[in-house]
Scaffold this motif. Structure first.
Motif, PDB file in Angstrom:
ATOM      1  N   TYR A   1     -16.344  52.104  28.975  1.00  0.00           N
ATOM      2  CA  TYR A   1     -17.719  52.050  29.497  1.00  0.00           C
ATOM      3  C   TYR A   1     -18.696  51.883  28.317  1.00  0.00           C
TER       4      TYR A   1
ATOM      5  N   LYS B   1     -23.689  56.930  32.611  1.00  0.00           N
ATOM      6  CA  LYS B   1     -24.971  56.546  32.010  1.00  0.00           C
ATOM      7  C   LYS B   1     -25.851  57.789  31.827  1.00  0.00           C
TER       8      LYS B   1
ATOM      9  N   HIS C   1     -27.446  57.672  23.583  1.00  0.00           N
ATOM     10  CA  HIS C   1     -27.654  56.245  23.341  1.00  0.00           C
ATOM     11  C   HIS C   1     -29.023  56.003  22.721  1.00  0.00           C
TER      12      HIS C   1
HETATM   13  C1  HEM Z   1     -29.807  49.138  17.810  1.00  0.00           C
HETATM   14  C2  HEM Z   1     -28.756  49.104  18.566  1.00  0.00           C
HETATM   15  C3  HEM Z   1     -28.838  49.108  20.075  1.00  0.00           C
HETATM   16  C4  HEM Z   1     -29.835  48.711  20.900  1.00  0.00           C
HETATM   17  C5  HEM Z   1     -31.194  48.147  20.523  1.00  0.00           C
HETATM   18  C6  HEM Z   1     -29.370  48.909  22.252  1.00  0.00           C
HETATM   19  C7  HEM Z   1     -30.098  48.606  23.372  1.00  0.00           C
HETATM   20  C8  HEM Z   1     -29.628  48.628  24.649  1.00  0.00           C
HETATM   21  C9  HEM Z   1     -30.287  48.114  25.814  1.00  0.00           C
HETATM   22  C10 HEM Z   1     -31.673  47.478  25.813  1.00  0.00           C
HETATM   23  C11 HEM Z   1     -29.499  48.317  26.866  1.00  0.00           C
HETATM   24  C12 HEM Z   1     -29.791  47.892  28.291  1.00  0.00           C
HETATM   25  C13 HEM Z   1     -30.366  49.033  29.079  1.00  0.00           C
HETATM   26  C14 HEM Z   1     -30.516  48.630  30.523  1.00  0.00           C
HETATM   27  O1  HEM Z   1     -30.602  47.447  30.825  1.00  0.00           O
HETATM   28  O2  HEM Z   1     -30.500  49.540  31.326  1.00  0.00           O
HETATM   29  C15 HEM Z   1     -28.306  48.962  26.385  1.00  0.00           C
HETATM   30  C16 HEM Z   1     -27.271  49.357  27.186  1.00  0.00           C
HETATM   31  C17 HEM Z   1     -26.184  50.023  26.724  1.00  0.00           C
HETATM   32  N1  HEM Z   1     -25.864  50.275  25.403  1.00  0.00           N
HETATM   33 FE1  HEM Z   1     -27.010  49.916  23.829  1.00  0.00          FE
HETATM   34  N2  HEM Z   1     -28.134  49.429  22.218  1.00  0.00           N
HETATM   35  C18 HEM Z   1     -27.755  49.560  20.913  1.00  0.00           C
HETATM   36  C19 HEM Z   1     -26.572  50.013  20.412  1.00  0.00           C
HETATM   37  C20 HEM Z   1     -25.559  50.476  21.199  1.00  0.00           C
HETATM   38  C21 HEM Z   1     -24.293  50.955  20.689  1.00  0.00           C
HETATM   39  C22 HEM Z   1     -23.875  50.965  19.206  1.00  0.00           C
HETATM   40  C23 HEM Z   1     -23.577  51.371  21.773  1.00  0.00           C
HETATM   41  C24 HEM Z   1     -22.206  51.948  21.825  1.00  0.00           C
HETATM   42  C25 HEM Z   1     -21.739  52.818  20.944  1.00  0.00           C
HETATM   43  C26 HEM Z   1     -24.397  51.121  22.957  1.00  0.00           C
HETATM   44  C27 HEM Z   1     -24.004  51.392  24.257  1.00  0.00           C
HETATM   45  C28 HEM Z   1     -24.694  50.990  25.375  1.00  0.00           C
HETATM   46  C29 HEM Z   1     -24.245  51.223  26.740  1.00  0.00           C
HETATM   47  C30 HEM Z   1     -23.003  51.977  27.177  1.00  0.00           C
HETATM   48  C31 HEM Z   1     -25.173  50.620  27.579  1.00  0.00           C
HETATM   49  C32 HEM Z   1     -25.127  50.546  29.099  1.00  0.00           C
HETATM   50  C33 HEM Z   1     -25.955  51.662  29.726  1.00  0.00           C
HETATM   51  C34 HEM Z   1     -25.836  51.591  31.256  1.00  0.00           C
HETATM   52  O3  HEM Z   1     -26.652  50.867  31.847  1.00  0.00           O
HETATM   53  O4  HEM Z   1     -24.951  52.226  31.801  1.00  0.00           O
HETATM   54  N3  HEM Z   1     -25.586  50.574  22.568  1.00  0.00           N
HETATM   55  N4  HEM Z   1     -28.394  49.124  25.030  1.00  0.00           N
END
Ligand code: HEM
Length: 222
Positions: free
Chosen positions: A131, A29, A36
């Motif tokens: 992941y 992360k 991200h």
């Molecule tokens: C507009 C598109 C996106 C939005 C609004 C978004 C938003 C978010 C949000 C709100 C979280 C939760 C954070 C938390 O609770 O700590 C998250 C986690 C995550 N997102 Fe996205 N995301 C988007 C696109 C993507 C894409 C395309 C990928 C992958 C290529 C991605 C990969 C991840 C990963 C790996 C996490 C987990 C992070 C962790 O807690 O280790 N996201 N995302």
């Protein structure tokens, strides 16, 4: 003097210690947070929920991403490391979403070819990809809300791949992270996992720039 210098050199650096001690999920992360954030902002700035045409381009970016890593959800060795791995694969759902949108067979095969340019030949690199792709299901909660509200889509039509697990997204993700954190990886294996996580983000970004950006940027310029 010499012996003091040697012992200082033998001390692991702060960075090495962090690499060895941090739970793997936190290490991944922290290593990808800024990437991200930048991807998330870029996607939202391209207004994928403004109309069905833009959403269908976003869908194709998701299709490429999920298809690129799909074989590893079915890898028996990695399945021993991570719970319910096979069920977490969303590549079939995203292809069905593409079919809902009547994305042409030419475009479907372009997306399949783009996914097949990704060669992941090592399970530690695959861990990082898994992941990133599994983590994206957290952000998918926000995307699903917008897809429903702005475009009238649902978990049964057009937005199947954004659905959460029946036990809840948070719990399902927690179980995945706990399994990651229970793995005993060497320093070089952890570095490979981070490399894989970064590759997945950069593949997602490249597809957003290729498929979604041209139509939205052009519309903004008119
Ligand atoms: C507009 C598109 C996106 C939005 C609004 C978004 C938003 C978010 C949000 C709100 C979280 C939760 C954070 C938390 O609770 O700590 C998250 C986690 C995550 N997102 Fe996205 N995301 C988007 C696109 C993507 C894409 C395309 C990928 C992958 C290529 C991605 C990969 C991840 C990963 C790996 C996490 C987990 C992070 C962790 O807690 O280790 N996201 N995302």
């Amino acid at each position: 003097m010499t012996s003091q210098k040697q012992s200082a050199e033998q001390q692991p650096s702060h960075e090495q210690q962090r690499l060895a001690e941090q739970p793997l999920s936190i290490w991944l992360k922290e290593g990808t947070t800024s990437t991200h954030e930048s991807l998330d902002k870029r996607i939202m700035s391209l207004d994928p929920f403004t109309d069905l045409g833009r959403y269908s381009r976003f869908l194709r970016t998701q299709s490429r991403l999920h298809q690129a890593i799909a074989p590893w959800f079915h890898d028996e060795n990695v399945q021993d490391w991570l719970p319910d791995l096979e069920q977490r694969d969303r590549s079939d759902d995203v292809i069905r979403d593409c079919q809902d949108f009547k994305i042409s067979s030419d475009e479907l095969s372009q997306d399949q070819s783009a996914a097949s340019t990704i060669v992941i030949d090592n399970p530690y690199i695959a861990l990082g990809w898994l992941y990133t792709v599994e983590g994206s299901n957290l952000g998918a909660a926000i995307l699903l809300r917008l897809a429903k509200k702005d475009l009238g889509l649902s978990e049964e039509f057009g937005a199947r791949h954004l659905a959460g697990h029946s036990s809840g997204r948070g719990l399902y993700w927690k179980q995945f992270k706990e399994a990651l954190d229970a793995l005993e990886l060497s320093e070089s294996q952890r570095l490979e996992a981070l490399e894989g996580a970064k590759q997945a983000f950069s593949f997602a970004r490249a597809n957003v720039e290729q498929l979604l950006a041209p139509v939205t940027d052009t519309a903004a310029a008119i």
